[in-house]
Write an enzyme that holds these catalytic residues in place. Structure first.
Site, PDB file in Angstrom:
ATOM      1  N   ASP A 154       5.028   5.279   2.822  1.00  0.00           N
ATOM      2  CA  ASP A 154       4.499   3.916   2.683  1.00  0.00           C
ATOM      3  C   ASP A 154       3.223   3.661   3.481  1.00  0.00           C
ATOM      4  OD1 ASP A 154       5.345   3.686   5.276  1.00  0.00           O
ATOM      5  OD2 ASP A 154       7.056   2.394   4.834  1.00  0.00           O
ATOM      6  N   ASP A 213       9.260  10.332   1.608  1.00  0.00           N
ATOM      7  CA  ASP A 213      10.041   9.505   2.524  1.00  0.00           C
ATOM      8  C   ASP A 213      11.116   8.842   1.664  1.00  0.00           C
ATOM      9  OD1 ASP A 213      10.615   8.005   4.946  1.00  0.00           O
ATOM     10  OD2 ASP A 213       9.824   6.286   3.852  1.00  0.00           O
ATOM     11  N   GLY A 262      15.398   8.773   8.091  1.00  0.00           N
ATOM     12  CA  GLY A 262      16.006   8.495   9.389  1.00  0.00           C
ATOM     13  C   GLY A 262      17.495   8.232   9.250  1.00  0.00           C
TER      14      GLY A 262
END
Length: 711
Positions: free
Chosen positions: A542, A347, A496
């Site tokens: 996370d 991520d 994102g």
């Protein structure tokens, strides 16, 4: 892990320990009275009345008392029609026992009493080690718990009262003096210091703490005095959660342990078949007495001393290594699978990047220090995130920031201020349009293409330059990506953020591919896509909005957990927010698995050679394997497995070097922590050598009993 299962394993540790020591005590006279041992060591003079009968009685006690867990296990496995390790051990000790009784009371032959006793001793030791590793926390954590402070300096009504740490309540404020351990998890309410968390998180550098920062119970306070408000107590503390996780991981079955059990089952059938064939063949060749002895020898020699120790020893040691490196394992199967991962998906925000704005590029048409000084002078008056990032950057560059007058915020555009005689505007491209300032610089255009936030500085109506800001890439991310690719692992990124931002980060880090504009609930779909392409995927995130992706991946890795280690969606939890720890996890997994396989080969290799020899395959050439010689080779195999496992103790994960590792580190003999001599709490001269300590507690422990810690 349930209280019931914890009690269950505690019972097993105590049981195997008790049976091992009792059996070992009885094995000594059995060895001394055995004819073979007496012949080897010249003890033929040691004869007692009814020697054979006494040997039989002592061996029967060892067989029933020491061998009971294996006899019970044999019955359970036979009942379940799943023969394994217990069946093999139970069958071997039973055949050895009843054959030996037969040689004393019914027919002539050599007894197997000393082989039987040592066999039971070694197998009890192996199962004791295994039960200990299942129940206990890692050695490093046990050591930490042992030297945890038992008292805390509670501040009550303005006075300092020493109370047991067990009596602390949430909201209590405690005083932590230099060199002392922090008694419980909390937040600093007064004071400033550096705190050593190495034994807890694997972070070797002391971490600076000031008001508002969280501290972990068990961490060692450095040079300053801290007042800490307690936030977590008992089972809620970081250390309690870590120990619970370690227990949970060790209770989860290992794939290699399943392999060892399958090997034991196969070995049982092979030994049984070899024993029957040897009995039939030797019945025709040399009579029933020789045939029976050969068959029994095969079954006794086939018993896997080393196979019983091959996995438990490595599990116990690897748990200690991972915990000391800030890597917490929730599922051992997933940990073993990490070695086979060929795609790691990170991520972006907060994992590869810091998760906050920072200055990445400066385009200046005037001397850079003056340019930064003017921009920071105006932004110093603003509370905006971008303004704070510019001021912080200027301060880190040690730029002198002058005072700005006539400050005005320009909503949606930027800010204005007068610095000396210069009129300075700092703001967006809209501000340039408003001021009628033209922009024609390919460097700035490239920064805008990368999706960075570009802030312009106009001085006295002229464009002085631009400052580009973005979510800062972690320094550690560069090394993490490089090391993963070096190991043949493809690196992907999920974010994102916009295509432009994702492209810039991927290019900057050398990432193989990326997925941009991905909403949290769609991340799992991308993981599935990679799995469908044939990749074994590890997802690193996370643990909060990445939970679905972590669960979908072959291995879910939660990074930067800090003191919040109870992340249910992850298989592996990295305490620090350092992507390089993913590389460490892969390295340790590969090393651990290699050790397990080496041990299994040693254990199985012994049987491959000795079973045919015990069956008398080469007897026609004058080569045979007496039970006693087989037992010695068997013991040697066990010793090799144990020593091979112990080499893990000195293993340090390769490929990732943190700053302090470049220095010569020393080891605190009390807690085993590696420390930098320059930042050690204290040093003591002892018998001509200098010994360094990480805390006052460790130094005091050492002074009480130096012989315990210096070999």
């Amino acid at each position: 892990m349930t209280a019931h299962s914890h009690h269950h394993h505690a019972h097993h540790v105590a049981e195997f320990k008790r049976r091992f020591w009792a059996s070992l005590a009885l094995t000594v006279p059995i060895l001394l009275l055995s004819e073979m041992i007496q012949m080897w060591f010249g003890l033929e003079w040691l004869k007692i009345p009814f020697q054979k009968e006494v040997l039989s009685l002592l061996s029967l006690i060892v067989y029933f008392y020491g061998g009971w867990p294996f006899l019970k296990g044999l019955a359970d496995e036979v009942k379940a029609k799943q023969p394994g390790m217990m069946t093999l051990i139970g069958a071997a000790i039973s055949v050895a026992m009843f054959y030996s009784l037969g040689t004393v009371f019914a027919f002539s032959g050599k007894d197997f009493y000393w082989e039987l006793a040592t066999l039971i001793d070694v197998m009890l030791l192996g199962h004791w080690v295994e039960a200990k590793s299942v129940m206990g926390a890692s050695m490093a954590l046990e050591e930490l718990v042992r030297i945890m402070p038992t008292t805390a300096h509670l501040i009550k009504n303005g006075e300092i009262v020493d109370v047991p740490t067990t009596q602390l309540q949430k909201g209590d404020v405690v005083l932590v003096r230099p060199g002392e351990k922090i008694p419980s998890d909390g937040v600093v309410v007064e004071g400033e210091s550096s705190v050593n968390e190495a034994l807890l998180t694997g972070e070797s550098k002391p971490v600076s703490k000031t008001v508002g920062d969280r501290v972990v119970g068990g961490a060692i306070n450095g040079e300053g005095v801290l007042k800490v408000q307690v936030e977590r107590i008992g089972e809620e503390t970081y250390l309690a959660q870590v120990i619970k996780l370690v227990k949970q991981a060790q209770e989860s079955r290992s794939r290699t342990q399943d392999l060892a059990n399958r090997a034991a089952a196969l070995l049982f059938y092979v030994a049984l078949a070899a024993g029957i064939i040897a009995f039939i063949a030797w019945s025709f060749l040399a009579g029933s007495d020789v045939a029976l002895e050969r068959a029994v020898t095969v079954l006794v020699i086939a018993c896997p001393h080393a196979l019983g120790l091959a996995i438990p020893l490595v599990v116990a040691l690897s748990t200690s290594i991972t915990a000391k490196n800030g890597i917490l394992i929730r599922d051992r199967r997933a940990f073993e699978m990490v070695k086979d991962v060929d795609a790691v998906v990170f991520d972006k925000t907060g994992t590869l990047t810091v998760g906050r704005f920072g200055v990445t590029d400066i385009v200046s048409y005037t001397p850079e220090n003056r340019f930064l000084g003017l921009a920071a002078a105006v932004e110093l008056n603003s509370e905006h995130v971008i303004a704070k990032a510019i001021v912080e950057y200027a301060k880190n560059k040690e730029v002198r920031i002058p005072q700005a007058k006539e400050f005005k915020a320009l909503p949606g555009r930027g800010a204005y201020g007068k610095v000396g005689k210069s009129k300075v505007y700092v703001g967006s491209v809209n501000l340039l349009d408003e001021l009628g300032v033209s922009l024609n610089d390919p460097k700035i255009a490239e920064l805008q293409k990368q999706g960075k936030t570009v802030v312009f500085v106009v001085v006295d109506g002229e464009l002085a330059g631009a400052i580009a800001l973005a979510d800062m890439i972690r320094e550690e991310s560069y090394e993490a990506v490089r090391e993963l690719k070096k190991r043949g692992v493809k690196v992907y990124m999920l974010t994102g953020d916009s295509e432009e931002v994702a492209s810039w980060v991927a290019k900057e880090l050398g990432i193989d591919n990326y997925f941009a504009r991905i909403l949290p609930d769609k991340k799992a779909e991308k993981i599935k896509l990679l799995k469908d392409e044939g990749y074994r995927v590890a997802m690193v995130g996370d643990g909060v909005n990445d939970a679905p992706a972590l669960v979908t991946a072959d291995v879910g890795i939660a990074i930067g957990a800090g003191t919040d280690v109870a992340i249910e969606s992850a298989d592996i939890i990295l305490v620090r927010n350092d992507p390089r720890d993913v590389v460490k996890a892969i390295d340790i997994s590969r090393k651990t698995y290699a050790k397990m396989v080496q041990n299994l080969w040693w254990a199985a290799g012994y049987n491959t050679v000795t079973i045919p020899l015990a069956a008398g395959v080469l007897a026609g050439y004058g080569v045979s394997l007496p039970p006693a010689v087989g037992a010695v080779i068997m013991s040697l195999s066990t010793v090799i497995v144990a020593l091979n496992s112990q080499t893990l103790k000195k293993y340090e994960p390769e490929g990732v070097k943190i700053e302090l590792e470049k220095k010569r580190l020393v080891t605190d003999p009390v807690c085993g922590m590696k420390i930098d001599p320059d930042t050690a709490y204290s040093k003591v001269e002892h018998e001509g050598r200098v010994i360094y300590f990480c805390s006052r507690i460790c130094e005091e422990e050492f002074r009480k009993n130096p012989k315990k810690y210096v070999k």
